[in-house]
Design an enzyme around this catalytic site. Structure first.
Site, PDB file in Angstrom:
ATOM      1  N   GLU A  27      49.854  40.269  35.661  1.00  0.00           N
ATOM      2  CA  GLU A  27      48.865  40.545  36.701  1.00  0.00           C
ATOM      3  C   GLU A  27      49.395  40.042  38.036  1.00  0.00           C
ATOM      4  O   GLU A  27      50.146  39.054  38.096  1.00  0.00           O
ATOM      5  CB  GLU A  27      47.538  39.824  36.369  1.00  0.00           C
ATOM      6  CG  GLU A  27      46.485  39.978  37.472  1.00  0.00           C
ATOM      7  CD  GLU A  27      45.068  39.602  37.045  1.00  0.00           C
ATOM      8  OE1 GLU A  27      44.882  39.152  35.900  1.00  0.00           O
ATOM      9  OE2 GLU A  27      44.161  39.777  37.884  1.00  0.00           O
ATOM     10  N   ASN A  72      41.408  41.040  36.955  1.00  0.00           N
ATOM     11  CA  ASN A  72      40.445  41.132  38.053  1.00  0.00           C
ATOM     12  C   ASN A  72      41.091  41.722  39.308  1.00  0.00           C
ATOM     13  O   ASN A  72      40.417  42.352  40.123  1.00  0.00           O
ATOM     14  CB  ASN A  72      39.881  39.744  38.371  1.00  0.00           C
ATOM     15  CG  ASN A  72      39.089  39.167  37.207  1.00  0.00           C
ATOM     16  OD1 ASN A  72      38.713  39.880  36.287  1.00  0.00           O
ATOM     17  ND2 ASN A  72      38.827  37.872  37.243  1.00  0.00           N
ATOM     18  N   ASN A 172      38.791  47.026  34.378  1.00  0.00           N
ATOM     19  CA  ASN A 172      38.925  45.701  33.777  1.00  0.00           C
ATOM     20  C   ASN A 172      37.600  44.946  33.833  1.00  0.00           C
ATOM     21  O   ASN A 172      36.991  44.852  34.901  1.00  0.00           O
ATOM     22  CB  ASN A 172      39.974  44.889  34.545  1.00  0.00           C
ATOM     23  CG  ASN A 172      40.105  43.463  34.019  1.00  0.00           C
ATOM     24  OD1 ASN A 172      40.608  43.258  32.914  1.00  0.00           O
ATOM     25  ND2 ASN A 172      39.635  42.490  34.789  1.00  0.00           N
ATOM     26  N   GLU A 173      37.167  44.440  32.701  1.00  0.00           N
ATOM     27  CA  GLU A 173      35.997  43.545  32.612  1.00  0.00           C
ATOM     28  C   GLU A 173      34.846  43.991  33.519  1.00  0.00           C
ATOM     29  O   GLU A 173      34.308  43.192  34.305  1.00  0.00           O
ATOM     30  CB  GLU A 173      36.404  42.098  32.927  1.00  0.00           C
ATOM     31  CG  GLU A 173      37.354  41.533  31.899  1.00  0.00           C
ATOM     32  CD  GLU A 173      37.624  40.038  32.011  1.00  0.00           C
ATOM     33  OE1 GLU A 173      37.229  39.423  33.017  1.00  0.00           O
ATOM     34  OE2 GLU A 173      38.229  39.485  31.074  1.00  0.00           O
ATOM     35  N   TYR A 244      39.272  33.961  25.522  1.00  0.00           N
ATOM     36  CA  TYR A 244      40.060  32.764  25.843  1.00  0.00           C
ATOM     37  C   TYR A 244      39.352  31.577  25.208  1.00  0.00           C
ATOM     38  O   TYR A 244      38.123  31.497  25.242  1.00  0.00           O
ATOM     39  CB  TYR A 244      40.134  32.557  27.361  1.00  0.00           C
ATOM     40  CG  TYR A 244      40.904  33.651  28.083  1.00  0.00           C
ATOM     41  CD1 TYR A 244      42.289  33.666  28.078  1.00  0.00           C
ATOM     42  CD2 TYR A 244      40.226  34.663  28.773  1.00  0.00           C
ATOM     43  CE1 TYR A 244      43.001  34.658  28.751  1.00  0.00           C
ATOM     44  CE2 TYR A 244      40.929  35.656  29.450  1.00  0.00           C
ATOM     45  CZ  TYR A 244      42.320  35.649  29.433  1.00  0.00           C
ATOM     46  OH  TYR A 244      43.015  36.617  30.093  1.00  0.00           O
ATOM     47  N   GLU A 292      43.358  40.992  26.330  1.00  0.00           N
ATOM     48  CA  GLU A 292      43.545  39.656  26.925  1.00  0.00           C
ATOM     49  C   GLU A 292      43.132  38.637  25.878  1.00  0.00           C
ATOM     50  O   GLU A 292      41.978  38.649  25.435  1.00  0.00           O
ATOM     51  CB  GLU A 292      42.699  39.469  28.192  1.00  0.00           C
ATOM     52  CG  GLU A 292      43.231  40.195  29.395  1.00  0.00           C
ATOM     53  CD  GLU A 292      42.480  39.858  30.678  1.00  0.00           C
ATOM     54  OE1 GLU A 292      42.052  38.694  30.852  1.00  0.00           O
ATOM     55  OE2 GLU A 292      42.309  40.773  31.501  1.00  0.00           O
ATOM     56  N   GLN A 356      48.824  35.305  30.129  1.00  0.00           N
ATOM     57  CA  GLN A 356      49.689  36.308  30.726  1.00  0.00           C
ATOM     58  C   GLN A 356      51.124  35.962  30.363  1.00  0.00           C
ATOM     59  O   GLN A 356      51.338  35.009  29.626  1.00  0.00           O
ATOM     60  CB  GLN A 356      49.463  36.337  32.227  1.00  0.00           C
ATOM     61  CG  GLN A 356      48.005  36.670  32.602  1.00  0.00           C
ATOM     62  CD  GLN A 356      47.770  36.861  34.087  1.00  0.00           C
ATOM     63  OE1 GLN A 356      48.659  36.826  34.904  1.00  0.00           O
ATOM     64  NE2 GLN A 356      46.480  37.046  34.453  1.00  0.00           N
TER      65      GLN A 356
HETATM   66  O1  AHR Z   1      43.959  36.599  32.779  1.00  0.00           O
HETATM   67  C1  AHR Z   1      43.208  36.017  33.811  1.00  0.00           C
HETATM   68  C2  AHR Z   1      41.928  36.759  34.124  1.00  0.00           C
HETATM   69  O2  AHR Z   1      41.047  36.607  33.034  1.00  0.00           O
HETATM   70  C3  AHR Z   1      42.010  38.253  34.291  1.00  0.00           C
HETATM   71  O3  AHR Z   1      42.331  38.633  35.577  1.00  0.00           O
HETATM   72  C4  AHR Z   1      40.637  38.724  33.940  1.00  0.00           C
HETATM   73  O4  AHR Z   1      40.617  40.023  33.404  1.00  0.00           O
HETATM   74  C5  AHR Z   1      40.133  37.687  32.963  1.00  0.00           C
HETATM   75  O5  AHR Z   1      38.869  37.243  33.264  1.00  0.00           O
END
Ligand code: AHR
Length: 513
Positions: A27, A72, A172-173, A244, A292, A356
């Site tokens: 990203e 994002n 994305n999201e 996450y 992700e 990432q």
């Molecule tokens: O990977 C970091 C961020 O986490 C990304 O930009 C977003 O998609 C997620 O919230």
């Protein structure tokens, strides 16, 4: 001594290992692109400015597909800013990460990097501030051979052949209120449906990922997937998942059990997608793109690399340090269990991207003008990507268990297994979640006789270290793989001992009976 029995049977399989589950993510965020994969002037940089040291580590990790350019970031991005002569590209404010984006690196540079790295690109479009027209134009620019304004512009910008990008993320999201251009499920579902239709009219061979929930704790989780898929079912191929995890308040037992939550998350999205399939009387099946996932210490830190601290400072800088988490032994064991979860669900999870690749919650770290090194979490990824080949096996596990505060009763030993028929090898990917005791593991191999042990490696607490030991710029090899002693095979199977808090890979030769 804690103990686990695992039974594998040659006829009991999940499916082929989907090669795209060993994906990563680049990203425009922090130092992932700039001073990560791209740093003209670095001693190892090639003529395009690609850091060879980082590239070689990415190749060693075995990543197969890379998602780009966000995240994002993509929800406020104009892809046109990143093509054409570099000196004419605009500098812009990126609101997602409070950063000045120079656009020195864009689509052509990314495509060149994927070619050199030998990985497949996965391109995300902006459905935050933009829509159908820009999505359509980007597919034409990237994938149409020539003879139109946009495809000829690509040619004029130095790429005569179409890029041929097959995998596309529809935003994305979009369920997240933090997202630039955040939408309700109906607003997003309709937009994604029309963007997908228009993109497919330009290139019918593309594969499309609709945005699922940003995580399973979102208040709209479940309903979001249902509504979005109801709108998009016929025009998309995958629904996305993001997750996450982190350790909270020193509760290692719960943290080590988080793959249980990942399993449950995947099962829930599969059920929702299949419910929409049944209700709509669809024949096709929607698969999952876990695009992700990682350990990320999102909460409880006010260090200079945290997005809220950067925003509060009010400065706009080029590639500031953002979320440069340092990973330890415990994190590596957890990442090993995430990979196991993805493998166990390989019949439905067909794409997965660890977020990432470098510096930004990355398995690889690099310093500007300085070295690049492997974080602890690099190792389970690299070995699983290398050795999980052929067919995923179902695992019947009878393990001693422990009580975790967040997820209740959990197996001490976590496992995934694959059978590579061509090479005649079974590979076992094992984690011992127990903090204090080694665990004895017996693996029954039904339908084969076991031969030589061809690989036995373990990642655990290093001598003189503890579960928080980590690799750093000045001590890059503190946490890594060492030989796992004492693995024995009999005709019936394998026995081994996993040290306390460890992740291990064991590969044995097998002959079908
Ligand atoms: O990977 C970091 C961020 O986490 C990304 O930009 C977003 O998609 C997620 O919230």
């Amino acid at each position: 001594m804690p103990h686990a029995r695992i039974a594998l049977d040659r006829d009991f399989t999940v499916g082929e290992v989907p090669h795209r589950i060993f994906g990563s993510f680049v990203e425009h965020m922090g130092r992932c692109v700039y001073t990560g994969i791209y740093e003209p002037g670095h001693p190892t940089a090639d003529e395009r400015g690609f850091r060879r040291d980082v590239l070689e580590l990415a190749q060693e990790m075995g990543i197969t597909v890379v998602r780009y350019p966000g995240g994002n970031f993509v929800s406020g991005y104009r892809w046109e800013d990143g093509v054409g002569p570099v000196e004419q590209r605009p500098r812009r404010l990126d609101g997602a990460w409070h950063t000045v984006e120079t656009n020195a690196f864009g689509l052509h540079e990314f495509m060149d990097w994927t070619r050199v790295a030998g990985v497949e690109p996965m391109e995300a479009i902006n459905l935050g501030t933009r829509g159908v027209e820009d999505a359509r134009r980007l597919v034409e620019y990237a994938n149409h051979p020539g003879g139109t304004e946009l495809s000829d512009l690509r040619r004029a910008n130095g790429h005569a052949d179409p890029f041929g990008i097959r995998l596309w993320c529809l935003g994305n999201e979009m369920d997240g209120p933090w997202q630039i251009g955040h939408k309700t499920a109906d607003e997003y579902g309709r937009l994604a449906q029309e963007a997908a239709k228009a993109m497919r009219l330009v290139d019918p061979d593309i594969e499309l990922v609709a945005c699922g929930s940003s995580n399973s704790a979102m208040p709209t989780f479940g309903a979001w997937e249902q509504t979005v898929l109801t709108h998009t079912y016929d025009v998309v191929d995958y629904i996305s998942l993001h997750a996450y995890y982190q350790e909270h308040d020193g509760d290692a037992g719960s943290f080590l059990a988080t793959a249980v939550d990942m399993d449950h998350f995947i099962d829930s999205v599969v059920s929702t997608a299949d419910a929409v399939r049944a209700k709509g009387r669809h024949t096709k099946r929607i698969d999952l793109s876990f695009d992700e996932w990682n350990v990320w210490y999102q909460r409880g830190r006010d260090t200079d690399d945290q997005p809220h601290v950067i925003e509060a400072r009010g400065e706009w800088r080029e590639h500031p340090r953002i979320i440069e988490d340092e990973y330890n032994v415990t994190d590596a064991v957890v990442v090993g269990t995430f990979l196991n979860s993805l493998l166990r669900h390989g019949d439905r999870v067909k794409i997965a991207n660890q977020a990432q690749l470098v510096n930004v919650i990355g398995p690889i770290r690099s310093e500007e003008g300085g070295p690049a090194w492997r974080q602890s979490i690099f190792w389970p990824f690299a070995r699983t990507a290398e050795l999980a080949r052929g067919t995923i096996l179902r695992t019947a596990v009878t393990s001693d268990r422990y009580e975790s505060a967040a997820f209740g009763d959990v197996d001490l030993v976590d496992v995934a297994a694959t059978y590579d028929e061509e090479r005649g090898r079974v590979a076992l990917f094992l984690a011992n979640r127990g903090l204090d005791d080694a665990a004895d593991v017996e693996v029954a191999l039904r339908g084969w006789t076991a031969g030589r042990v061809t690989r036995a490696e373990v990642l655990t607490v290093p001598d003189g270290g503890d579960r928080r030991s980590a690799n750093r710029e000045d001590a890059q090899d503190v946490v890594g793989l060492t030989g796992l002693d004492g693995v024995t095979t009999t005709e019936a199977g394998v026995t081994l001992r996993l040290p306390a808090l460890s992740w291990a890979v064991v590969e044995v030769e097998v002959t079908p009976v």
